[in-house]
Design an enzyme around this catalytic site. Structure first.
Site, short mmCIF file in Angstrom:
data_model
loop_
_atom_site.label_atom_id
_atom_site.label_comp_id
_atom_site.label_asym_id
_atom_site.label_seq_id
_atom_site.Cartn_x
_atom_site.Cartn_y
_atom_site.Cartn_z
CG ASP A 115 1.37 17.92 -18.10
OD1 ASP A 115 2.01 17.18 -17.32
OD2 ASP A 115 1.05 19.25 -17.98
CG ASP A 154 -13.50 19.14 -26.34
OD1 ASP A 154 -13.13 18.01 -27.26
OD2 ASP A 154 -14.26 19.52 -26.94
CE LYS A 209 -10.83 21.55 -29.58
NZ LYS A 209 -12.14 21.06 -28.82
CE1 TYR A 247 3.94 20.51 -22.33
CE2 TYR A 247 5.67 20.01 -20.51
CZ TYR A 247 4.37 19.92 -20.77
OH TYR A 247 3.72 19.82 -19.70
CG ASP A 301 -1.60 15.61 -13.27
OD1 ASP A 301 -0.44 14.90 -13.55
OD2 ASP A 301 -1.47 16.70 -12.68
C1 IPM Z 1 5.06 16.00 -15.48
C2 IPM Z 1 5.15 17.50 -14.89
C3 IPM Z 1 5.99 18.14 -15.95
C4 IPM Z 1 5.55 18.34 -17.47
C5 IPM Z 1 6.39 19.56 -15.72
C6 IPM Z 1 6.91 19.50 -13.89
C7 IPM Z 1 7.55 20.20 -16.16
O1 IPM Z 1 3.73 17.97 -14.87
O2 IPM Z 1 6.00 15.26 -15.91
O3 IPM Z 1 3.72 15.63 -16.06
O4 IPM Z 1 4.91 19.36 -17.64
O5 IPM Z 1 5.81 17.58 -18.12
MG MG Z 2 2.30 16.80 -15.27
#
Ligand code: IPM
Ligand code: MG
Length: 358
Positions: A248, A224, A192, A142, A252
């Protein structure tokens, strides 16, 4: 206790969910006799529109002397075509970096009431989900340099750098081992290392850090495989420790298997205050302003704030229990709706939780 908080609603549903979080703050301070001082700042698209920057300097200054920052969400189609250097997301990345919030805690818990909302088979969910993703938040791909776009051999190429120093790995690994000591004493480090040099260093430093935590069991998975294991049998995980990009993605995934992205809170911390709390979901521009958003991730982020920033465990539990009671009474926002449940909007969901506190 006197609490100094900065609220940054941001964009999209950020505004409506943050309004619910503030109701919870108000109710808790009333019931438990605390004092709270709230300031407001602009971030993301809202800040671009008003100040020409996704993270104006006065927002940073407002946050600087606070105990905690509560953030809604940033981004939306309105700013998709904007100059890359001032995208709304830069506001979020900027504030994480500004306050060196290197450890991002993303707990994924399956509320038994929401079993039906999970995408996983009932026999898998029945084993329960209670895991904590600890994502490194201020380094890795990042932020790595060099990055950019240039012309090579007559065509455009773009590149980023995935880079970690030993210190950056060690400090977030420590957070993971400490967290495991308050849970089930297990850390799974995700990398990885079969391909990436940066992951090989990651693994070496994690193994070395583990030496002073002999009571915590450590294992390693390639990313993975970890992604696959999360849907195959999430009950095997306690603490997942990983880098910025992998975290990240995996967070999710961990969120959605518990029912909805709309349920999961997060905390980001560094060596000193302010800490930052935000739901893990985005600004959901498609439903913004229509009273459809699920405010529970933000409300649960407030609970995390009580627990981690202020060590107010009773207050944190009061919020969590209120959420659980409202779910047990079958109230649901659209994202966690299932047959036979009572559909409510963002505002009403906030009111219902407030009513169950105290
Ligand atoms: C998160 C989001 C952010 C990230 C984006 C909005 C920059 O997806 O907080 O997970 O990638 O960190
Ligand atoms: Mg995110």
């Amino acid at each position: 206790m006197k609490m100094k908080i900065c609220v940054l609603p941001g964009d999209g549903i950020g505004v409506e969910i943050m309004a619910q979080a503030e109701k919870i703050l108000g109710r808790i301070t009333e019931v438990f006799g605390h004092e709270i001082e709230i300031d407001y700042g602009l971030i993301g698209g809202a800040a671009i529109d008003e100040k020409g920057s996704p993270l104006p300097t006065d927002t940073i200054e407002i946050c600087r002397n606070r105990d905690a920052i509560l953030l809604g969400a940033v981004g939306g189609p309105k700013w998709d075509e904007i100059d890359k250097s001032i995208r709304p997301e830069k506001g979020l990345l900027g504030i994480r970096k500004e306050f060196d919030l290197f450890a991002n805690l993303r707990p994924a818990i399956l509320f038994p009431e929401l079993k039906d909302a999970s995408l996983l088979r009932p026999d898998i969910v029945d084993k329960g989900i209670d895991l904590l993703v600890i994502r490194e938040l201020t380094s890795g791909i990042y932020f790595g340099e060099p990055r950019g776009e240039e012309i090579r051999n007559g065509q455009r190429v773009a590149f980023n750098t995935m880079i970690y120093s030993e210190d950056e790995i060690r400090r977030v690994a420590k957070v993971a081992f400490e967290a495991a000591r308050k849970r089930a004493y297990r850390v799974c480090s995700v990398d990885k290392a079969n391909v990436l040099d940066v992951s090989q260093l990651w693994r070496e430093v994690v193994i070395d850090t583990a030496k002073v935590y002999p009571d915590v069991q450590l294992n390693h998975l390639y990313v993975d495989n970890a992604a696959m294991q999360l849907v195959r049998d999430p009950s095997q995980f306690d603490v997942i420790l990983t880098s910025n990009l992998f975290g990240d993605i995996l967070s999710d995934e961990a969120a959605v298997i518990t029912g909805s992205l709309g349920m999961l809170p997060s905390a980001s911390m560094g060596q000193k205050k302010p800490d930052l709390y935000e739901p893990i979901h985005g600004s959901a521009p498609d439903i913004a302003g229509r009273d459809l958003a699920n405010p529970l991730a933000t409300i649960l982020s407030v609970a995390m704030m009580f627990k981690y920033t202020f060590s107010l465990d009773k207050e944190a539990r009061a919020v969590e229990e209120a959420v659980q009671k409202v779910l047990a009474q079958n109230f649901r926002t659209g994202d966690i709706m299932s047959p036979g449940m009572i559909r409510v909007g963002c505002n009403e969901m906030g009111e219902l939780v407030v009513r169950e506190i105290g």
